[in-house]
Design a protein around this motif. Structure first.
Motif, PDB file in Angstrom:
ATOM      1  N   LEU A 674       0.984  -1.028  -0.037  1.00 14.72           N
ATOM      2  CA  LEU A 674      -0.030   0.102   0.148  1.00 14.72           C
ATOM      3  C   LEU A 674       0.836   1.408   0.008  1.00 14.72           C
ATOM      4  O   LEU A 674       0.511   2.283  -0.701  1.00 14.72           O
ATOM      5  N   ARG A 677       2.365   1.625  -3.404  1.00 14.29           N
ATOM      6  CA  ARG A 677       1.242   2.047  -4.366  1.00 14.29           C
ATOM      7  C   ARG A 677       1.187   3.768  -4.221  1.00 14.29           C
ATOM      8  O   ARG A 677       1.125   4.537  -5.072  1.00 14.29           O
ATOM      9  N   TYR A 678       1.404   4.076  -2.952  1.00 16.46           N
ATOM     10  CA  TYR A 678       1.128   5.669  -2.583  1.00 16.46           C
ATOM     11  C   TYR A 678       2.453   6.366  -3.189  1.00 16.46           C
ATOM     12  O   TYR A 678       2.191   7.331  -3.911  1.00 16.46           O
ATOM     13  N   LEU A 700      -6.088   3.388  -5.349  1.00 16.55           N
ATOM     14  CA  LEU A 700      -5.589   3.029  -4.045  1.00 16.55           C
ATOM     15  C   LEU A 700      -6.839   3.415  -2.898  1.00 16.55           C
ATOM     16  O   LEU A 700      -6.750   2.775  -2.009  1.00 16.55           O
ATOM     17  N   ASP A 703      -9.150   0.643  -2.808  1.00 19.88           N
ATOM     18  CA  ASP A 703      -8.767  -0.494  -2.128  1.00 19.88           C
ATOM     19  C   ASP A 703      -8.681  -0.275  -0.473  1.00 19.88           C
ATOM     20  O   ASP A 703      -9.193  -1.032   0.320  1.00 19.88           O
ATOM     21  N   ARG A 704      -8.263   1.125  -0.222  1.00 21.70           N
ATOM     22  CA  ARG A 704      -8.167   1.450   1.290  1.00 21.70           C
ATOM     23  C   ARG A 704      -9.543   1.255   1.897  1.00 21.70           C
ATOM     24  O   ARG A 704      -9.576   0.807   3.171  1.00 21.70           O
TER      25      ARG A 704
END
Length: 816
Positions: A674, A677-678, A700, A703-704
């Motif tokens: 994660l 991806r950030y 993102l 998904d979060r």
């Protein structure tokens, strides 16, 4: 004169005078009225004062005790005035005020640590009383045996003692004798330690006065307390000048080094006088290099019976084991004081006991406890001699760990003062650890506890959980705003592995040219040959590990607050400590190196960070494997450091490759993936690909939201970065409402002054500026600047950036 004699005289003289006056008046032919007046005056005028005189008690009359006799002028041995005696006028006046009072039987207690001069102050008052004709009894009260002996002498000298009297009977007679005094009498009880032992002796009425010297604040219950502390600077320097008979530029430094303690100054002065005669500079060098029980031992002829260390340790010996251990912990923590909050409520009883013995002092508000320098040295040196110093360091360090490890990311900014306090204590503890490490003789553990840890191996390492952090990076120019200066906006946040800090100056890593890194493939990152691993002695590691862990955690908290400048020396010290104890390739050492790289990044040196990140990535690849989460996390950090250095175009292929490797090796909800991806979304925006960054941010966020609850703070950070991407893409009109929504939610979840909230509002001000709402931009920039200064300080990077943006926006609005 017996009282009956006074009565006879008072009755006979006026009567005789009256008869004589009557005869004279009759002989001279005076009338009856005149004679009566004359006779009455002759009888009354002398009769009245004689009657008063006859009614007064006989001075120096003792109690109705068989065999008692008038009091001698002095009972016991009153100390003589020492050389270069400092009268300490304010304290002497206070003693006089309390004892020379019309109220009956006043009691005054001089309370202070050993060696502060309480006995000399009491002796000075006793000598003044003797000069004024007031009898004095000087009694020793340090132990029950000492008091028994002094009271026996007192009873013998006053004729109170009878055959068969025990201590209780002698005490009762002495008290009755003191209460019957009609003229002043001074009793000094020197070095008293037990209020219950003295209470039966103290008179309740009469003209006797009692002066007690003690280091126990419990005596406040028996009488008025006069705190006695060290000399003032003027008194200390004046003492040295008088005692040494000269002037020396080092007197001030020596007085401070000795904590201005009268006992220590007396011993030092004797050494300075010699022979051989020493300068202050020479003595200071010896003082700092020699244990105080040696250099500050009692010299011959010194009236005080103990040296400095012995006097201090006598007081420590009177405390409970818990209080003594707490004092030992305080002696290895920072000299600037220890907050009561850090010690916790369980330490209240021990602190009260140490305070009662004058071994510690407290701040005016009672929030901080202090230990004087010489007490610290004496207790610290004794712990080293007793070989319990490692245990003391470990227990103190675990206090620090408990304090900082319980602070969540969201509370870091609120607990900043505590974090900085732990950083300072951690530095002091590491100095003590180095003393243990440098000692040639091994330190055996004194009663290892059940929580003692051994050096962690690879299997014990927890997977890092990168979150998100923020820094400030200049806003990317876009096609929609080619010539307009842009507002600096916050960058992404990344949480390094939990760490531990210190205060050593960082050793600057060598900067590698970016071009050498731009084409680096993941396989090349693992080319470094690891050095053999060091395994420390379990005892040494158990002492050092909690210190390093606490400091590592402090560094992580400072990095979360974007404070790379403060984090750098702390993180560097952790690296050095772990390299020394564990070797350069141990997983914990690599975690510390990763944190140090993060600190360089947030200190505005991203390429310095890149060098360290690559080293860590290569070592982790060799040690843990190329697809280990720690290795992938370090590789992602290498790429992101390029983005932070303004080389986002070179970073795009690097971060895309890392994220692809993470997606292949890790589960979709893994924190490392994660965070990667950030980084990827942010890097695309910085590389001039904002639309691609917007799409990555949206994926993102989706998904979060599936993985975390609605109010997850890091998800709101990602949404704030999506608003920033909108602005970078020239879609500022879309950025404004998203910024406003995120700021509103962060205020609700985190608070208006949380750094994440302020960073979002900073971005909102830049978005206002981009859409032409300059007045709103100025107002928001002003508010953000004001709050950054209040929360993070005026010199922090975020504060300086916000202030610069505010000035630029004001100029554009033509405001002064």
């Amino acid at each position: 004169m017996p009282r009956w004699s006074k009565i006879v005289i008072a009755a006979t003289l006026p009567s005789t005078a009256g008869v004589l006056a009557w005869w004279i008046c009759v002989a001279n032919g005076l009338g009856l009225d005149t004679t009566s007046i004359v006779v009455g005056l002759v009888v009354l005028l002398p009769g009245t004062p004689l009657a008063i005189w006859a009614g007064q008690a006989e001075p120096d009359t003792g109690p109705p005790v068989s065999g008692s006799r008038p009091a001698p002028a002095v009972i016991g041995d009153v100390p003589r005035e020492p050389r270069a005696f400092q009268p300490r006028a304010q304290l002497s006046e206070r003693i006089d005020q309390l004892l020379c009072t019309p109220r009956p039987a006043p009691v005054c207690a001089l309370v202070g640590g050993r060696g502060v001069g309480k006995t000399h102050l009491a002796a000075a008052h006793a000598r003044r009383c003797i000069q004024d004709g007031i009898p004095v009894a000087w009694l020793h009260a340090e132990t029950a045996d000492h008091l028994h002996g002094s009271l026996d002498q007192f009873a013998a000298d006053t004729g109170l003692r009878s055959d068969g009297d025990d201590f209780t009977a002698v005490t009762r007679k002495a008290r009755a004798w003191l209460q019957a005094r009609r003229e002043p009498y001074l009793v000094v009880l020197d070095n008293a330690t037990d209020p219950d032992l003295l209470a039966p002796l103290l008179p309740a009425h009469g003209q006797a006065r009692v002066l007690i010297t003690t280091n126990d604040h419990a005596f406040e219950r028996l009488g008025a307390m006069v705190p006695v502390e060290q000399f003032t600077e003027a008194e200390a320097v004046g003492y040295l000048r008088t005692r040494v008979s000269g002037d020396d530029d080092g007197f001030h430094a020596l007085a401070e080094e000795l904590d201005r303690l009268p006992l220590a100054l007396g011993i030092a002065a004797a050494a300075l006088v010699g022979p051989p005669r020493l300068s202050c500079a020479s003595y200071l060098r010896r003082l700092r290099a020699t244990p105080i029980e040696v250099i500050l031992a009692r010299p011959r002829g010194e009236p005080y019976p103990n040296g400095v260390a012995q006097a201090i340790m006598l007081s420590v010996g009177q405390t409970s084991p818990a209080a003594a251990h707490l004092l030992a912990e305080l002696s290895v923590l920072s000299t600037s004081g220890v907050g009561i909050e850090l010690l916790g409520p369980q330490a209240e009883t021990a602190l009260a006991e140490l305070g009662a013995r004058s071994l510690v002092t407290f701040s005016r508000g009672g929030t901080t406890v202090f230990v004087h320098r010489l007490v610290r040295r004496a207790v610290h040196d004794q712990a080293a001699r007793d070989r319990i110093l490692p245990t003391v360091i470990e227990s103190a360090a675990r206090r620090l760990c408990e304090a900082v490890e319980d602070i969540s990311d969201q509370d870091t900014w609120r607990r900043f003062p505590l974090i900085m306090t732990v950083a300072e204590h951690g530095a002091s503890l590491w100095e003590a650890v180095e003393q243990v490490l440098d000692d040639e003789s091994p330190y055996p553990r004194a009663s290892p506890g059940p929580n003692q840890r051994t050096p962690p191996g690879p299997a014990q390492r927890a997977t890092p959980e990168p979150a998100q952090r923020t820094t400030t990076e200049p806003e990317l120019p876009t096609a929609a705003e080619p010539a307009q200066p842009t507002a600096a906006e916050p960058e992404p946040r990344t949480t390094p592995e939990p760490a531990q800090p210190t205060t050593t100056e960082p050793e600057q890593p060598t900067t590698t040219e970016p071009e050498q890194w731009a084409s680096a493939e993941p396989e090349q990152w693992a080319s470094a040959e690891p050095e053999p691993r060091t395994t420390p002695e379990p005892e040494l590691w158990a002492t050092a590990e909690p210190v390093l862990r606490a400091r590592h955690t402090v560094a992580a908290h400072l990095i979360y607050l974007n404070d790379g400048i403060r984090a750098l020396p702390v993180a560097e010290a952790v690296v050095r400590g772990r390299e020394r104890l564990l070797g350069p390739d141990h997983p914990d050492t690599l975690a510390a190196l990763h944190t140090l790289a993060h600190a360089w990044e947030y200190a505005g040196q991203p390429m310095e960070a890149a060098v360290l990140y690559q080293r860590v990535a290569a070592d982790r690849s060799s040690l843990l494997g190329a697809e280990h989460p720690d290795t992938l996390w370090s590789r992602a950090s290498v790429a992101f450091s390029y983005t932070m250095a303004g080389k986002a175009a070179q970073a795009v292929p690097m971060i895309d490759q890392v994220v692809a490797d993470q997606q292949r090796a890790l589960s979709p909800n893994h924190p490392t993936l994660l965070a990667g991806r950030y980084f990827q979304a942010y890097t695309h925006c910085e590389a001039g690909l904002p639309e691609g960054g917007i799409e990555l941010f949206r994926q993102l966020i989706a998904d979060r939201e599936q993985l975390f609850e609605h109010d997850d703070p890091d998800t709101w950070v990602v949404k704030g970065q999506l608003a920033r991407a909108y602005k970078a893409a020239g879609r500022a009109a879309e950025a404004v409402p998203l910024y406003e929504h995120v700021a509103e939610q962060q205020t609700r979840v985190l608070g208006a002054d949380h750094p994440d909230t302020l960073i979002t509002r900073h971005g909102l001000a830049a978005a206002y500026e981009a859409v032409g709402r300059i007045a709103d931009a100025v107002n928001t920039f002003a508010w953000v600047t004001y709050r950054f200064e209040a929360v993070m300080g005026p010199e922090q990077l975020l504060t300086r950036t916000a202030r610069a943006d505010l000035e630029r926006a004001r100029r554009s609005l033509r405001q002064p």
